[in-house]
Every structure is written in C-alpha cells, then in structure tokens.
Design a protein around this motif. Structure first.
Motif, PDB file in Angstrom:
ATOM      1  N   GLU A 549     -52.150  -0.961  27.611  1.00  0.00           N
ATOM      2  CA  GLU A 549     -52.276  -2.271  26.985  1.00  0.00           C
ATOM      3  C   GLU A 549     -53.712  -2.711  26.753  1.00  0.00           C
ATOM      4  O   GLU A 549     -53.925  -3.808  26.234  1.00  0.00           O
ATOM      5  N   CYS A 550     -54.687  -1.894  27.101  1.00  0.00           N
ATOM      6  CA  CYS A 550     -56.080  -2.321  27.000  1.00  0.00           C
ATOM      7  C   CYS A 550     -56.886  -1.369  26.126  1.00  0.00           C
ATOM      8  O   CYS A 550     -56.561  -0.193  25.995  1.00  0.00           O
ATOM      9  N   GLY A 551     -57.957  -1.912  25.561  1.00  0.00           N
ATOM     10  CA  GLY A 551     -58.895  -1.116  24.794  1.00  0.00           C
ATOM     11  C   GLY A 551     -58.383  -0.714  23.428  1.00  0.00           C
ATOM     12  O   GLY A 551     -57.257  -1.022  23.028  1.00  0.00           O
ATOM     13  N   ILE A 552     -59.234  -0.036  22.684  1.00  0.00           N
ATOM     14  CA  ILE A 552     -58.852   0.495  21.387  1.00  0.00           C
ATOM     15  C   ILE A 552     -57.832   1.597  21.589  1.00  0.00           C
ATOM     16  O   ILE A 552     -58.028   2.479  22.441  1.00  0.00           O
ATOM     17  N   PRO A 553     -56.715   1.587  20.854  1.00  0.00           N
ATOM     18  CA  PRO A 553     -55.727   2.665  21.002  1.00  0.00           C
ATOM     19  C   PRO A 553     -56.371   4.027  20.786  1.00  0.00           C
ATOM     20  O   PRO A 553     -57.083   4.246  19.793  1.00  0.00           O
TER      21      PRO A 553
END
Length: 831
Positions: A549-553
């Motif tokens: 759920e975090c950061g650039i995919p």
C-alpha cells in the motif's frame, strides 16, 4: 563408268581448292615480306638522364637499349617520361613498350583515361615508374629496352627520357613529398624493419582536389598504377587531404610493399562537383591541370603490449562499477541488518512504568505509511508480530491486522478483467480520473499481478527484437568485413583510420572493445533490478504493508527492457550505426517516467514498440530520401506536429478521449464553452504547462528541420527523442519537489554524476571523427590520432562515457522515488 567419272571430278575439285589456298598464302607472305623490307628498325644504345627527341612513323621503329647496375642492398627506381610534341596524335598514338627481365610495360601516348560514363581524357605527358625485379646476387647488370612505334604514316615527334629515382625507398618516420597526376602516378617501396610487424602508412596533402587514390600492393610486376586498374589488387582508399592504411608484415611474404598514389581523372568519387557530360561517351574531354602535391610517411604501429594495456584499461573501468555496486550493497545490507536488530529488540514499557495507562509504543513503520491510521496495537500484538516475523529477517504486518480492512475489499486486489468489464466501474474510473488532484492510489487500482505480466512483455519483446536484429547484422558485418579483406576496398567502412587497430580479420578492434561498457553495464543494471525485484517479491509474499500500500507501485518489466536495450546498444554500436536502440532507450525511459505515477494507464508493450517501429521506419526513409528532398520534410513535419498534438491530448485527458468522426465537433464545443463563453482556465494547470512547453519544443524542432533540412536525419530524429525525454524528466523533478517530496542522497549523487558524465560524453561525441553522410574520402578529412594509451580515439571515449552516463541515467530512474517507499499511495500526487 559414271561412278568413276564422279570420283575423278571430285578429286579435281579438291585439288583445285587446295591450290587456291596455297596461292593466297604465298601472296600474303610476299606482301608481309615486302612491308618488312620497307619498314626500318633502328636500335640505339641509350643512357640515363638524357632527353631523346625523335620522330616516329609507320615506316620506322626505334628501340632504345639501356643497362644499369642493380644492387641487392640498394633499391633505385627507374622512371620513364614521355612527351608527344605533334598535334593530332590522338587519332594515331605512339606505342611505347618497355621490355625488362621479368616484366613488360606498355602504354600509348597520348594516354587515354576513362572517367564517369566512359568520358575519355587524353594526356600527352606521361610518366611511369618501372617495377624492380629481384636480384639474387650482390650486384647485377640488368638490361631493358624501350620500343617506340606507331601506325601513323605522318611523322610524330616525341621526347623520351629515362632517369633514376634516388628516393624510391621510403624510410621509417621520414616524410617524403612528391607530385602526381593521372598520367604520372607515383609509387615507392617500403621494407619492414627488424622487430616491426605493423606500420601505418599516411598520405597527406594541402589540396582537397583533385581526388586521389592511395594503394598498398605487394612487390610484384606489373604494378597497377593507373586510375583504371589501381583497384585490381592490394588495399586502397580514395582521399582528398588524408589517407591512412595499417599494414601488417604477415600479409607480405617479401617483408616489403609498394605505396602507390594515383590521381583520378574526375572528382566524383571524393564528393567533388560533377562536370559537363558530353553528348557521346566517345568524345574527348580536356583533362586540364590535375597535378597534386602530396607527402607520405610510414610509422610503426602499436605492438601487442599496447593491445593488452587497452584491454586491461577497458575492463578495469567497467569492473570497478561492479566492485562499487558490491560495496554499496554491502553497506546497505549492514544498515538494514542494524535496523532489523533494532526492530527485534524493542523497549516495551508497561503502563505502570510509564505512569500513563494505555500508552502503546510506536513502531518505526508508523512513519508516513501508517501515521494517519487510527488503529493502535497492544504490546502483546507487537511482540507476537515480531516473533512471527523473525524467521524472515524483517518486520511484516498483514493488511488486515493494521487497517482493519479485508484483503477482498482492497482496490488493488480487483482483477483487471473483472474490473474493466463492469459498466459502473468504468463510470467510476472516469470519475476518478477527472479529479483535479489525483493520487497514485487513484491510478493504481488494477491488480498488480496483471500489471506485472503486462510490463514483463516489454522485456520479452525487446529481447526478441534484439535477437532478430543482432543475427542478420552480425551476418552482414561478417560479409562486409570479408569483402573488405578480399577486395582491399577500405572505402566500404567509415573508420577513423588514423586510430584503427586491426586484430585478426577485424579492421578496427579498438572500436569494438570500447563498446564493451554497454554490455557490461547493461548486465550490471539487470542484476541490480533483479535484486530489487526479488526483495519486493518476498515482501509481497509475506504481505508486507509497505510493499502492498505504500510508495510508487513497483513494476520491473520496463527496467529489464531498459537494461537489455543498453546491452543491445553495445552490439549495435560494434556493428552498425547505433540510432535504432537509442530510439528504444529514449522511448523506454519516457514510458518508465510516465508509468511511475500512471501505472494503470501506461501504454502496452505492443503499442509502444509499434510506435518505435514507426520512428525507425521514418529514420530509414529520412536517410534514403531526406537529403535535399523538400517533399519528404514537409510530410514528416506535418506528421511530427500531428503526433505531438495527439499525444498531448492523450496525456492531458489521461486517455479519456477517442479519435473518431466526432472529434472535430467536440474540439469546437470545448473551445466554445471554455474559451468563448466564459474563458475559463485549464483544469489541470501542471499538465497544461508541460504540454505547452512540449509543443513549443516540438514545433520548433519541426520548423528547424523544414528550414535547414539537415543531412543526418537519424541524428535529428534522435535529438527530438532526447529533447522530449529531458523536458519530461525536468518536469518530473520540478513537480516532485513542488509536491513536498525529496530526493534521497543516493539518487542525488546519481543525478549529479550522470549530468557531469553526459557533459563530457557529448563533448567527445561532437568531435566528429568520421561521417557517413559524406564520401569516404571526405569522411577521412576528420580522422585524428589516438588520444588515450595510443589505442583509443575520441569516439572510443564517447563509447566509454555514454555507456556510463546511460547506466547512471537508469539508476536515477530506479532510485529517484525511494523516498516514497513509506508513504501511502493516497498521499502521493500524480503529475
């Protein structure tokens, strides 16, 4: 009786025919003898350096007998100079035949040489050098005869002079100047010194024209020293001001060779202006004054030690990047190990110790990604979680235990096919994309497994393209190299011949060696991406919330494609012009930048490669038809502008538009409602600024191409791709900082290092040591000596620096968003 009469009559007929043939033969023999009796043959003992003025007709023939002493330790050339003084000798030229011990040289004066379209040029002044037969004794007296004859019944005056060429042998590192013309070619002998296996022969001139040919031939008779036969044997190059050929001892069993310099009758082979073409090819054209002053010098080439030093230098540069990467990985691993130890030994205080009931220790993972979550964890839950995760070596928490949401309710868990086939979800998608401020979570709604497979196609496609590209290219280059070695025509390849070091059958091994960096650094980048991909996959398998759920995919397919393209760039640079994979690298970098914030709506691999194929197609058309063709430039400029406008529309509306018959009506409606009725500003200001700047740059480049029509269309097209890449990268960095994000130390170091290396690389690129837009002779005017280790030239340094710069650029794209790894995607802005 009748039969016997027929036989007798037949025999009489046979005897009659036989007698007729004998009578005819006797008449012809008598005529020839009578002619021989009337023709006078005069033989004269002649001397060197004496000018003989005589007249020759069909009734007399003159033979000049010469003798000279030949020494095995000293080589002297013998020069024959002839002038025809009578006018009208073109119709009945004088034939000169020089008879030597092991050779015969014959030529006519005026000498008729043919040019383009069989145009003929007469030369009344002819000078030829006699080849030197080898002698087995220490000294030997050799005889040769010069026969002068003609079929003209009128007397033709001529001058004959035989002289010695004292400077016939070239000396190492000693410059020698001479003058040559089409009818007075020159050649000289060079003998390899002891311990010298390779030399480089350089011929220079201050005069660009007339066009000349420099040839290297073995010691044999005859020597091919005329414009119409100089290409028969040996190695040769056309030249205007400079020519250089590297000669190896192993190719000449006699340990010596001839350096032949011939001035051509026309300048078309060297890019000179075309002359007037006569109506009939048999018409004679005035030869004019085509004398050219040149100088030649033979220097020892590099030895095997320099080859070894060059290879070690090249390997040490690129292996140092492997070592540096390994050290950085060790430092990073040690830092992560310390972080894990801190997580595995938390200081948990009870409520009685703190004096504040209900206080829960905050995990370091609460920063950014979970700081806004209202849920809290008890100390028992944290202890249990740490104990369960100790097996994997880092902190993990499931999505359900932290957010209280089931995984089935997560937007990222919806299958792409199910999502896109529902009409209400399509409506929701359009509503999401029309928000004024989008977050990455709004454009990362598709299932990550589906997207991962989608982006892996980039890698497999470019790997397939590379195989189908490399194999025919290798076959083509082997064929061309074979043609060069067999025919000796070095005009086929556009090398820097002043710094071209052969190895085996390769004419310029140093140019191939310098491309090793593309392959090695491309492989290193693939290993770095693979390491990140493995870590990310493990995090996903363990339901790490940071990865979910975090950061650039994180989708690594485009990174794999970029690394493969960098490796293929090295193969392409070794063999053919490199622009094909440069287009692909620029396109993949733009797609990766766009994918970072728009993972759901990025172009598919098939669409992207189809567009790149169209670019390469136009590149080929431009190379073939673009030079001076205004129709092509008009068509290309129109297509360029239309493509820019369509791409701008696609980016501005994020794919929420379609190209159909109603597009013009919708454009007019938007202009009327937004500009005429209420003159409202653009809804997406940031995107509008980028697209306006992009259109200004592309329209300016289209106008430049239309007005200037540059000869190097491939480089012009590459400049368009690079300008758009730099523009989008600058926009990305500005918007990243403007959105409150930061660039970490590693990414900042990569950016600064890459910018500096690109600056030096472009400096060496624009040195222009050769250019295939001109003739080979004109290209060699730009050749220069080696500058590093007497092995690498400016273009090799460009190979070194550009491979490092591209590797650094890829690292920038890989690390520039590492600061967002702990930030929730609904707090990362799209731009």
């Amino acid at each position: 009786m009748v039969l016997r009469s027929c036989c007798t009559f037949g025999q009489v007929l046979v005897w009659f025919r036989l007698g007729y043939v004998v009578l005819l033969w006797l008449c012809v023999t008598h005529f020839r003898c009578a002619r021989a009796e009337t023709k006078t043959v005069v033989q004269k003992d002649a001397e060197f350096d004496v000018t003989y003025n005589d007249t020759v007709t069909s009734d007399n023939q003159t033979i000049y007998a010469f003798n000279h002493t030949v020494s095995r330790n000293k080589t002297e050339g013998v020069r024959v100079t002839v002038d025809v003084l009578s006018e009208g000798a073109v119709s009945s030229p004088i034939l000169f035949v020089v008879r030597q011990k092991q050779a015969v040289l014959s030529f006519q004066v005026p000498l008729i040489l043919r040019g383009l379209y069989q145009r003929k040029y007469p030369y009344a002044h002819v000078g030829r050098t006699l080849c030197q037969p080898p002698t087995r004794t220490l000294t030997e007296t050799q005889y040769f005869f010069v026969d002068v004859s003609t079929l003209s019944s009128l007397g033709t005056q001529y001058q004959l002079r035989i002289s010695r060429v004292d400077s016939f042998t070239l000396h190492t590192d000693k410059k020698f100047s001479f003058t040559a013309s089409p009818s007075q070619p020159q050649y000289f002998k060079y003998v390899f010194l002891d311990g010298v296996d390779t030399v480089i022969v350089k011929v220079n001139s201050e005069m660009t024209f007339p066009c000349s040919v420099m040839s290297i031939q073995d010691i044999q008779c005859p020597v091919y020293d005329l414009d119409n036969n100089v290409a028969f044997i040996g190695m040769y190059q056309t030249m205007t001001k400079t020519a250089a050929i590297t000669v190896q001892r192993k190719d000449f069993p006699s340990n010596s060779f001839y350096v032949v310099v011939v001035v051509k009758t026309e300048d078309e082979a060297c890019g000179g202006p075309l002359r007037f073409y006569p109506l009939r090819p048999d018409e004679l054209t005035d030869a004019g004054n085509r004398s050219k002053t040149l100088d030649v010098v033979v220097s020892p080439a590099i030895n095997s030690d320099v080859y070894v030093m060059g290879m070690l230098f090249c390997l040490s540069i690129f292996l140092s990047f492997y070592l540096l990467t390994f050290l950085v990985a060790c430092v990073e691993n040690k830092r992560m190990h310390r972080r894990r130890e801190g997580l595995l030994n938390p200081v948990v205080m009870s409520p009685t110790e703190t004096g504040k009931p209900g206080v829960t220790p905050v995990s370091p993972y609460g920063y950014g990604c979970f700081a806004d979550n209202a849920s809290t964890l008890s100390s028992e839950a944290i202890t249990d979680s740490i104990a369960s995760d100790a097996h994997y070596g880092y902190m993990e928490r499931s999505l359900e235990s932290v957010t209280g949401r089931s995984r089935q309710e997560s937007l990222s868990s919806v299958e792409e096919d199910d999502y896109d086939t529902l009409a209400d979800i399509d409506s929701d998608k359009n509503i999401v994309r029309t928000k004024k401020y989008l977050c990455v979570s709004d454009l990362a709604r598709k299932d990550k497994r589906v997207l991962s497979k989608k982006y892996q196609i980039y890698f497999w496609n470019i790997a397939t393209i590379g195989v189908f590209y490399a194999l025919p290219v290798i076959q083509l280059v082997i064929t061309y190299q074979t043609v060069v070695n067999v025919t000796g025509n070095q005009d086929i390849c556009y090398y820097n011949f002043l710094c071209a070091h052969p190895l085996g059958n390769l004419s310029a091994f140093n140019n191939i060696l310098s491309n090793l960096g593309y392959v090695m650094l491309g492989l290193l980048f693939l290993l770095i991406v693979l390491q990140r991909d493995i870590i990310h996959s493990r995090a996903l398998d363990h339901n790490d919330l940071n990865a979910l759920e975090c950061g650039i995919p994180k989708h690594f397919g485009l990174f794999y494609a970029m690394g493969t393209a960098l490796m293929m760039e090295g193969t392409a640079e070794c063999l053919l012009p490199h622009t094909s994979f440069m287009y692909m690298i620029a396109g993949l970098c733009v797609l990766k930048l766009y994918q970072k914030r728009h993972p759901d709506i990025n172009a598919s691999a098939y669409t992207a490669y189809a567009c790149l194929a169209a670019v390469i197609f136009f590149s080929v058309l431009g190379v073939v038809f673009g030079k001076g063709n205004m129709v092509f430039w008009i068509v290309f400029s129109v297509i360029h502008i239309l493509a820019t406008m369509l791409l701008s529309t696609q980016l501005y509306y994020m794919g929420r538009w379609r190209l159909d018959s109603g597009i013009l009506r919708r454009i007019v409606y938007v202009i009327y409602t937004d500009c005429i009725r209420q003159c409202s500003g653009p809804m997406y200001i940031d995107r509008m600024v980028l697209l306006v700047m992009g259109n200004i740059v592309n329209w300016s480049l289209a106008a430049y191409g239309l007005l200037k029509t540059p000869n190097d269309f491939a480089s012009y097209l590459l400049a368009i791709a690079i300008c758009n890449l730099l523009l989008y990268f600058a926009f990305y960095i500005i918007m990243k900082l403007r959105s409150g994000e930061r660039i970490q130390c590693m990414a900042m170091v990569c950016i600064l290092f890459t910018a500096v290396v690109w600056g030096f690389a472009l400096f060496f690129f624009f040195q222009g040591l050769s250019t295939w837009q001109k003739t080979p002779a004109e290209s060699r005017e730009h050749n220069r000596d080696c500058i590093v280790l007497s092995f690498f030239d400016d273009h090799d340094i460009w190979h070194f620096l550009s491979s490092i710069a591209m590797f650094g650029s890829f690292l920038v794209l890989l690390t520039m968003d590492d600061d967002l790894d702990n930030v929730q995607r609904d707090k990362i802005f799209v731009f």
